[in-house]
Design a protein around this motif. Sequence first.
Motif, PDB file in Angstrom:
ATOM      1  N   THR A   1       0.858  -1.183   0.000  1.00 27.01           N
ATOM      2  CA  THR A   1       0.000   0.000   0.000  1.00 27.01           C
ATOM      3  C   THR A   1       0.900   1.241   0.000  1.00 27.01           C
ATOM      4  OG1 THR A   1      -1.591   1.288   1.265  1.00 27.01           O
ATOM      5  CG2 THR A   1      -0.219  -0.186   2.532  1.00 27.01           C
TER       6      THR A   1
ATOM      7  N   THR B   1       4.788  -0.951   2.911  1.00 24.77           N
ATOM      8  CA  THR B   1       4.816   0.235   2.042  1.00 24.77           C
ATOM      9  C   THR B   1       5.925   0.024   1.013  1.00 24.77           C
ATOM     10  OG1 THR B   1       6.303   1.230   3.610  1.00 24.77           O
ATOM     11  CG2 THR B   1       4.006   1.890   3.759  1.00 24.77           C
TER      12      THR B   1
ATOM     13  N   PHE C   1      -2.578  -3.205  -3.072  1.00 20.39           N
ATOM     14  CA  PHE C   1      -3.845  -2.799  -2.457  1.00 20.39           C
ATOM     15  C   PHE C   1      -4.320  -1.490  -3.080  1.00 20.39           C
ATOM     16  CE2 PHE C   1      -6.646  -1.388   0.962  1.00 20.39           C
ATOM     17  CZ  PHE C   1      -7.272  -2.586   1.287  1.00 20.39           C
ATOM     18  N   ASP C   2      -3.345  -0.698  -3.522  1.00 23.30           N
ATOM     19  CA  ASP C   2      -3.655   0.502  -4.297  1.00 23.30           C
ATOM     20  C   ASP C   2      -2.602   0.633  -5.381  1.00 23.30           C
ATOM     21  OD1 ASP C   2      -1.402   1.401  -2.793  1.00 23.30           O
ATOM     22  OD2 ASP C   2      -2.759   2.133  -1.244  1.00 23.30           O
TER      23      ASP C   2
END
Length: 422
Positions: free
Chosen positions: A250, A302, A320-321
């Motif tokens: 993410t 991250t 996730f994104d």
Amino acid sequence: MTFEEFNIDERLLEAISYMHFEKASPIQEKAIPVAMEGNDVLACAQTGTGKTATFLIPILQDLVTNGAHGFTSLIVVPTRELAIQIDQELQGFSYFTDTTSKAVYGGDKGMDWDEQKRALTEGTNVVVATPGRLIAHLRLGYVKCNNIRHLVLDEADRMLDMGFIDDIRQILGYIPKKRQTMMFSATMAPEIRKLANSILVEPQMISIAIAKPAEGVKQSAYMAHPYQKIDLITHILAQNPDYDSILIFTSTKKLIHSIVNSIHNHIKGVTVEGISSDFEQNEREEVLLRFKAKQTRILVATDVLSRGIDIKGINLVINFDVPRDAADYVHRVGRTARADAKGEAITFISEADIPKFVRIETLIEKSVEKLPLPQELGEAPIWKIPAEKSKKRFYGKRKNGKRNFFRRKSDKENSKKGNPKQ
Ligand code: AMP
């Protein structure tokens, strides 16, 4: 091409064989001979291509054949994880030699500092360092740099992104001008070329295609609203019960905790942990160790982890994104299918993420398959490519005589057709 063909020292060959490297990868085949001749090298290669061995083998070959006196070789990298990983690979290659090495990076404990200081004063041969911590040691004056004859800047593009350019210039001020310099970068943006021009001497340029995910990665995507994403993970896990090592990326540190909690609460019996740059160094190492040992099935991270980190056997990467920087997609996806293995990467695209994903598809020169959202999750957002700004061109003059540089071709066609708006 085999490693024997490079004409390298027996002790290195033995270590290479223990590490199960049989054939040289394309970047190794191109760059190792050039680097072994002592040339400066500018290489465009992403992680996962075998770039680490590409600079380590020629350095070690030089040290074992020409002798190593004190601190001879400096490798500068953007993150501590990468420093640790390169040092581990270095320890593997140098196992049968007398070469010593140390990873020098910002830690949380005074003990790390003292150990690093000792290594730097006692003349450890190869130092793999992050810029800030290295400068902190250099400023105190006890590091003897006059024997340095190899400098590697690894993931130079990342170092520039992270604002390390001034640090790199400072470091250069401490080390001899007469040296071999090798620079590795996933992209060849103009600022990378500028840096290369200022520090490399007649470099040999080595390029391994453009940054694209490795061939072995099966890439796909789902259009999904943010509230559908945890259920989508449940669905993917149910479909792939044999995937025992899953990395979820993410872009926001803040989301890590809630993703971990949601998975924990919604998916029974699954082991899941999070990691980000907010974690203390020892915590990060422990979380990574558990993931590497497959005690943790899912790791939520991250982009700190997306570059360089080498964990074998990751079956699936879930974005996730969509990452802001298209090159980060390549790095995230590159965490699976390391060195010719097979792997899968699935990206969740919300409506707002569509333009970012279009940029990624342009970079990788490929349209990624969009899978239909499982019916029980409800309606998915629609994949609709926004109008492309770059197609806007100058096609004439406005009525008021001013040039209109931003009218579209369709406007011109409409005006030809006598569109009443014109
Ligand atoms: P790197 O791009 O240097 O991060 O390397 C990616 C992974 O590939 C690491 O796990 C390396 O140990 C591995 N690797 C690099 N070169 C080879 C090779 N010639 N044969 C097998 N594995 C390799």
